[in-house]
Scaffold this active site. Structure first.
Site, mmCIF file in Angstrom:
data_model
loop_
_atom_site.group_PDB
_atom_site.id
_atom_site.type_symbol
_atom_site.label_atom_id
_atom_site.label_comp_id
_atom_site.label_asym_id
_atom_site.label_seq_id
_atom_site.Cartn_x
_atom_site.Cartn_y
_atom_site.Cartn_z
ATOM 1 N N TYR A 268 0.834 -1.201 0.000
ATOM 2 C CA TYR A 268 0.000 0.000 0.000
ATOM 3 C C TYR A 268 0.871 1.254 0.000
ATOM 4 O O TYR A 268 0.628 2.189 -0.766
ATOM 5 C CB TYR A 268 -0.908 -0.024 1.234
ATOM 6 C CG TYR A 268 -1.733 1.230 1.447
ATOM 7 C CD1 TYR A 268 -2.747 1.571 0.565
ATOM 8 C CD2 TYR A 268 -1.497 2.062 2.547
ATOM 9 C CE1 TYR A 268 -3.515 2.722 0.769
ATOM 10 C CE2 TYR A 268 -2.257 3.203 2.754
ATOM 11 C CZ TYR A 268 -3.250 3.533 1.861
ATOM 12 O OH TYR A 268 -3.998 4.673 2.054
ATOM 13 N N GLU B 35 -11.325 6.145 5.817
ATOM 14 C CA GLU B 35 -10.694 6.905 6.899
ATOM 15 C C GLU B 35 -11.673 7.057 8.068
ATOM 16 O O GLU B 35 -11.275 6.998 9.235
ATOM 17 C CB GLU B 35 -10.238 8.281 6.413
ATOM 18 C CG GLU B 35 -9.103 8.267 5.393
ATOM 19 C CD GLU B 35 -7.773 7.775 5.954
ATOM 20 O OE1 GLU B 35 -7.658 7.622 7.187
ATOM 21 O OE2 GLU B 35 -6.847 7.534 5.153
ATOM 22 N N TRP C 159 -4.915 1.102 10.754
ATOM 23 C CA TRP C 159 -5.119 1.151 9.318
ATOM 24 C C TRP C 159 -4.976 -0.239 8.704
ATOM 25 O O TRP C 159 -5.647 -0.570 7.728
ATOM 26 C CB TRP C 159 -4.151 2.138 8.665
ATOM 27 C CG TRP C 159 -4.344 2.222 7.184
ATOM 28 C CD1 TRP C 159 -3.483 1.854 6.212
ATOM 29 C CD2 TRP C 159 -5.537 2.678 6.498
ATOM 30 N NE1 TRP C 159 -4.040 2.045 4.959
ATOM 31 C CE2 TRP C 159 -5.295 2.555 5.119
ATOM 32 C CE3 TRP C 159 -6.769 3.183 6.941
ATOM 33 C CZ2 TRP C 159 -6.249 2.918 4.170
ATOM 34 C CZ3 TRP C 159 -7.720 3.531 5.988
ATOM 35 C CH2 TRP C 159 -7.456 3.397 4.617
#
Length: 205
Positions: free
Chosen positions: A34, A56, A64
């Site tokens: 990522y 988010e 995350w």
């Protein structure tokens, strides 16, 4: 890669491939992929911005990595984050999503995502979500030498959060909005010693 003077190895790790990354992106293969290919690259289309804003918001209070691992499930559950389709969700869709183990089952966040889809559609009457978000790009970007230098918000994220809330968006506090700005390239918070610094083309190295 040649490291800038003053960047400690504790914050930038040289991988087996010879590339320097921050600690958070140096171990987990999913996070590394990522970081190397997506994080901080410009996203300027409505659906792309809506998806990242949604993720988010779901990330709030979680890691995350958790969100990234569930991303395929989120995309399936929210039909590719098509704002028009999500905007039409009613209580039956909320019930379906609350029963979907492939996503984070938080009613407030699910309902906020549906409301945000409706707000996204409403933005089309003016400049559109992507243009609105990018209009808060600052004149300068941070140049963090170490992880502690990376801010969690900015005057622009505070102002954008306020504007998004005014337009009916939820779960868009200054910290969440700043994370969005980092993710889609509006600011570059790659550490100066990282191989990704300046890779977006939006900001000079």
């Amino acid at each position: 890669m040649t490291q800038d003077v003053g960047v400690p190895q504790a914050d930038v790790v040289l991988g087996a491939d010879g590339l320097a990354r921050p600690v958070w992106a140096s171990k987990d293969p999913l996070l590394r992929e990522y970081y190397d290919t997506e994080w901080g690259m410009p996203v300027r289309d409505e659906r792309g911005v809506f998806e990242r804003l949604s993720l988010e918001a779901f990330q709030s209070g979680l890691s995350w990595a958790t969100i990234l691992r569930k991303r395929p499930g989120f995309r399936a559950a929210f039909e590719g984050f098509d704002p028009d389709r999500v905007a039409g969700y009613g209580e039956s869709a909320v019930a379906r999503l609350m029963g979907d183990a492939g996503i984070v089952r938080n009613r407030r966040k699910i309902e906020a995502t549906i409301g945000n889809a409706r707000a996204t559609v409403a933005c089309r009457d003016r400049e559109g979500l992507a243009t609105l978000v990018w209009s808060f790009q600052p004149e300068q970007t941070p140049r963090p030498q170490v992880a502690a230098d990376v801010p969690s918000s900015s005057p622009e994220s505070v102002a954008l959060a306020k504007e998004l809330k005014r337009r009916g968006f939820a779960f868009v506090g200054p910290t969440t909005v700043f994370a969005l700005m980092e993710a889609i390239g509006i600011v570059d918070t790659h550490l100066v010693g990282s191989h990704r610094r300046g890779s977006s083309g939006v900001w000079p190295h």
